[in-house]
Design a protein around this motif. Structure first.
Motif, PDB file in Angstrom:
ATOM      1  N   TYR A 129      36.939  16.482 120.174  1.00  0.00           N
ATOM      2  CA  TYR A 129      36.830  16.358 118.724  1.00  0.00           C
ATOM      3  C   TYR A 129      36.924  17.745 118.062  1.00  0.00           C
ATOM      4  CZ  TYR A 129      34.641  15.601 114.170  1.00  0.00           C
ATOM      5  OH  TYR A 129      34.372  15.592 112.821  1.00  0.00           O
ATOM      6  N   LEU A 130      36.160  18.694 118.603  1.00  0.00           N
ATOM      7  CA  LEU A 130      36.154  20.053 118.035  1.00  0.00           C
ATOM      8  C   LEU A 130      37.531  20.698 118.137  1.00  0.00           C
ATOM      9  CD1 LEU A 130      32.703  21.161 119.507  1.00  0.00           C
ATOM     10  CD2 LEU A 130      33.230  20.786 117.076  1.00  0.00           C
ATOM     11  N   TYR A 131      38.204  20.408 119.240  1.00  0.00           N
ATOM     12  CA  TYR A 131      39.564  20.938 119.421  1.00  0.00           C
ATOM     13  C   TYR A 131      40.517  20.323 118.392  1.00  0.00           C
ATOM     14  CZ  TYR A 131      44.084  21.896 121.588  1.00  0.00           C
ATOM     15  OH  TYR A 131      45.373  22.307 121.814  1.00  0.00           O
ATOM     16  N   ASN A 132      40.442  19.018 118.247  1.00  0.00           N
ATOM     17  CA  ASN A 132      41.335  18.341 117.299  1.00  0.00           C
ATOM     18  C   ASN A 132      41.084  18.783 115.863  1.00  0.00           C
ATOM     19  OD1 ASN A 132      42.833  16.893 119.169  1.00  0.00           O
ATOM     20  ND2 ASN A 132      41.297  15.248 119.283  1.00  0.00           N
ATOM     21  N   LYS A 133      39.851  19.177 115.569  1.00  0.00           N
ATOM     22  CA  LYS A 133      39.514  19.682 114.218  1.00  0.00           C
ATOM     23  C   LYS A 133      39.884  21.159 114.046  1.00  0.00           C
ATOM     24  CE  LYS A 133      37.334  16.301 112.073  1.00  0.00           C
ATOM     25  NZ  LYS A 133      37.930  15.762 110.863  1.00  0.00           N
ATOM     26  N   GLY A 134      40.323  21.805 115.131  1.00  0.00           N
ATOM     27  CA  GLY A 134      40.699  23.220 115.039  1.00  0.00           C
ATOM     28  C   GLY A 134      39.516  24.178 115.074  1.00  0.00           C
ATOM     29  N   LYS A 135      38.325  23.628 115.367  1.00  0.00           N
ATOM     30  CA  LYS A 135      37.137  24.516 115.386  1.00  0.00           C
ATOM     31  C   LYS A 135      37.058  25.323 116.668  1.00  0.00           C
ATOM     32  CE  LYS A 135      34.367  21.717 112.300  1.00  0.00           C
ATOM     33  NZ  LYS A 135      32.979  21.594 111.893  1.00  0.00           N
ATOM     34  N   ALA A 136      37.633  24.784 117.731  1.00  0.00           N
ATOM     35  CA  ALA A 136      37.776  25.529 118.984  1.00  0.00           C
ATOM     36  C   ALA A 136      39.264  25.493 119.313  1.00  0.00           C
ATOM     37  CB  ALA A 136      36.972  24.865 120.098  1.00  0.00           C
ATOM     38  N   LYS A 137      39.867  26.679 119.433  1.00  0.00           N
ATOM     39  CA  LYS A 137      41.326  26.742 119.629  1.00  0.00           C
ATOM     40  C   LYS A 137      41.722  26.314 121.038  1.00  0.00           C
ATOM     41  CE  LYS A 137      42.085  28.444 115.525  1.00  0.00           C
ATOM     42  NZ  LYS A 137      42.629  27.563 114.489  1.00  0.00           N
ATOM     43  N   SER A 138      40.761  26.391 121.948  1.00  0.00           N
ATOM     44  CA  SER A 138      40.996  25.838 123.287  1.00  0.00           C
ATOM     45  C   SER A 138      39.646  25.395 123.832  1.00  0.00           C
ATOM     46  CB  SER A 138      41.671  26.854 124.215  1.00  0.00           C
ATOM     47  OG  SER A 138      40.901  28.026 124.316  1.00  0.00           O
ATOM     48  N   ILE A 139      39.676  24.462 124.780  1.00  0.00           N
ATOM     49  CA  ILE A 139      38.432  23.924 125.343  1.00  0.00           C
ATOM     50  C   ILE A 139      38.571  23.866 126.863  1.00  0.00           C
ATOM     51  CG2 ILE A 139      37.607  22.602 123.336  1.00  0.00           C
ATOM     52  CD1 ILE A 139      39.004  20.118 124.477  1.00  0.00           C
ATOM     53  N   GLY A 140      37.431  23.948 127.504  1.00  0.00           N
ATOM     54  CA  GLY A 140      37.484  23.929 128.962  1.00  0.00           C
ATOM     55  C   GLY A 140      36.133  23.637 129.564  1.00  0.00           C
ATOM     56  N   VAL A 141      36.065  23.835 130.859  1.00  0.00           N
ATOM     57  CA  VAL A 141      34.851  23.527 131.605  1.00  0.00           C
ATOM     58  C   VAL A 141      34.470  24.745 132.445  1.00  0.00           C
ATOM     59  CG1 VAL A 141      35.260  21.034 131.656  1.00  0.00           C
ATOM     60  CG2 VAL A 141      36.198  22.482 133.487  1.00  0.00           C
ATOM     61  N   SER A 142      33.276  24.646 133.009  1.00  0.00           N
ATOM     62  CA  SER A 142      32.814  25.708 133.897  1.00  0.00           C
ATOM     63  C   SER A 142      32.018  25.044 135.010  1.00  0.00           C
ATOM     64  CB  SER A 142      31.941  26.684 133.094  1.00  0.00           C
ATOM     65  OG  SER A 142      31.477  27.722 133.927  1.00  0.00           O
ATOM     66  N   ASN A 143      32.183  25.559 136.191  1.00  0.00           N
ATOM     67  CA  ASN A 143      31.450  25.053 137.356  1.00  0.00           C
ATOM     68  C   ASN A 143      31.832  23.612 137.716  1.00  0.00           C
ATOM     69  OD1 ASN A 143      29.765  27.479 137.726  1.00  0.00           O
ATOM     70  ND2 ASN A 143      29.007  26.919 135.696  1.00  0.00           N
ATOM     71  N   PHE A 144      33.069  23.255 137.449  1.00  0.00           N
ATOM     72  CA  PHE A 144      33.570  21.924 137.811  1.00  0.00           C
ATOM     73  C   PHE A 144      34.332  22.013 139.136  1.00  0.00           C
ATOM     74  CE2 PHE A 144      33.460  18.728 134.151  1.00  0.00           C
ATOM     75  CZ  PHE A 144      32.388  19.349 133.521  1.00  0.00           C
ATOM     76  N   MET A 145      33.835  21.262 140.123  1.00  0.00           N
ATOM     77  CA  MET A 145      34.548  21.151 141.388  1.00  0.00           C
ATOM     78  C   MET A 145      35.675  20.130 141.202  1.00  0.00           C
ATOM     79  SD  MET A 145      32.836  23.328 143.128  1.00  0.00           S
ATOM     80  CE  MET A 145      32.889  23.173 144.898  1.00  0.00           C
TER      81      MET A 145
END
Ligand code: NDP
Length: 277
Positions: A129-145
Motif C-alpha cells: 500500500y505504501l509503495y503504491n501511494k509513493g510513500k516508499a519508493k521501494s519496499i523489501g524484507v530483511s532476514n527472510f530465508m
C-alpha cells in the motif's frame, strides 16, 4: 553490478536505484553520534543511510540529512518496521511514526525487519500500500530465508526489491543469494564486518596485505564484487572514510573464491528460523 565509485548505484527490480554502499547506524545514539556520523559520511561521499525504528535514531538521521545541504533526492534512506508493530494497520501507523521522526516526505526503502510468523504477510500488504501511494519508493524484507520468500510470494502482488541479510565471509548462504538473484531480489549485507569479529582472520589479513588494503576494505569490496549491496556501520571518522575507499582496486576471481571458502555458516546475529523477539 557495475562498480564505479562511492556513489555508484544498482537498479532494483522496479527500476529504482540504490547506492550499493551505505552507512549503517545501528547502536548509534540519537544525539551527536548519529548526527555527526551521518553528516560526516555524507560529506565523505556516502549517499545511502540505513536506519530502523528499532535503532531509536531516526530523528538524528533526518536532522543530519537536512543539515547536510545535499538535495533530498540524492540521498537514499532506509527504515524498517519493528516486530512488535507488524500487522496491516499497525505497520501503517509505524510508518507514519517513522516519517514524523525523520521529517521527510518519503522513504527510499521500507523493510519488514524480521519475518514474524503469522504477521509478515499482512505487514507486506501494508508495505505494498505504501509503495503504491509513493510513500516508499521501494519496499523489501530483511532476514527472510527462501521458505519465507516463497510463502510471501504466494500471496504478494509485488515482489520484494531487497532482502537484507546477515552476510560476511563466515556466513554466505550462497543458495539464498542465488535464489534472490534469480528473482531479481537485490541481496543486501547487514553486519558485513561481522561487527568486527572477522577482522583478525588470517586469510583475510594475508589478502589485505597483498592489495595494501585493510581487512574491512577487502570484505566490503568482496561484497560489491559478489553483487551484494553493503552497509557497514562506523561512527569513527577515519573508518567511515576507510570503508568508502574501496574503489581503487579490484579483487581477482581467485581471491574472491579464496574468501568464499572461509564460509562456515557462522552467525553473529539471530537465526531467522529461530528468533524470539
Ligand atoms: P558491522 O559489521 O557494520 O560492524 C560495525 C562494527 O565494526 C563497529 O563496532 C565499528 O566500530 C567497526 N568498524 C567499522 N568499520 C571498521 C573498520 N574499517 N575497521 C575496523 N572496525 C570497523 O555491524 P552492524 O551490525 O552495525 O551492521 C551494519 C548495519 O547493518 C547496521 O548498522 C544496521 O544498519 C544494519 N543491520 C541490520 C540488521 C537487520 O536485522 N536488518 C541487523 C544488524 C545490522 P566503529 O563504529 O568504532 O568504527
Amino acid at each position: 553490478m557495475l562498480i564505479t565509485n562511492g556513489q555508484g548505484k544498482v537498479k532494483l527490480n522496479n527500476g529504482y536505484e540504490i547506492p550499493y554502499l551505505g552507512l549503517g547506524v545501528f547502536k548509534m545514539n540519537n544525539g551527536s553520534e548519529v548526527l555527526d556520523s551521518v553528516k560526516f559520511a555524507l560529506d565523505s561521499g556516502y549517499r545511502h543511510i540505513d536506519t530502523a525504528a528499532l535503532y531509536g535514531n531516526e530523528i538524528g538521521v533526518g536532522k543530519a540529512i537536512r543539515q547536510s545541504g545535499i538535495k533530498r533526492e540524492e540521498i537514499f534512506i532506509t527504515s524498517k518496521v519493528w516486530n512488535s508493530e507488524q500487522g496491516y494497520e499497525r505497520t501503517l501507523m509505524a510508518f507514519e511514526k517513522s516519517m514524523e521522526k525523520v521529517e521527510l516526505d518519503y522513504l527510499d526503502l521500507y523493510l519488514v525487519h524480521w519475518p514474524v510468523k503469522v504477521k509478515y504477510k499482512e505487514t507486506w500488504k501494508a508495505l505494498e500500500y505504501l509503495y503504491n501511494k509513493g510513500k516508499a519508493k521501494s519496499i523489501g524484507v530483511s532476514n527472510f530465508m527462501k521458505h519465507h520468500l516463497e510463502d510471501l510470494e504466494s500471496d504478494a502482488n509485488i515482489l520484494p526489491m531487497i532482502n537484507q541479510m546477515e552476510f560476511h565471509p563466515y556466513l554466505i548462504q550462497q543458495d539464498l543469494l542465488d535464489y534472490c538473484n534469480s528473482k531479481r531480489i537485490q541481496y543486501q549485507a547487514w553486519s558485513p564486518l561481522m561487527q568486527g569479529a572477522i577482522l583478525s582472520d588470517k586469510t583475510l589479513i594475508e589478502i589485505a596485505k597483498k592489495y595494501g588494503k585493510t581487512v574491512a576494505q577487502i570484505i566490503l569490496r568482496w561484497d560489491l564484487q559478489k553483487g551484494v549491496v553493503t552497509i557497514p556501520k562506523s561512527s569513527n571518522k577515519n573508518r567511515i572514510i576507510e570503508n568508502i575507499n574501496i574503489f581503487d582496486f579490484e579483487l581477482t576471481e581467485n581471491d574472491i573464491s579464496h574468501i568464499d571458502r572461509l564460509d562456515k555458516n557462522q552467525r553473529i546475529g539471530a537465526d531467522p528460523n529461530n528468533f524470539n523477539f
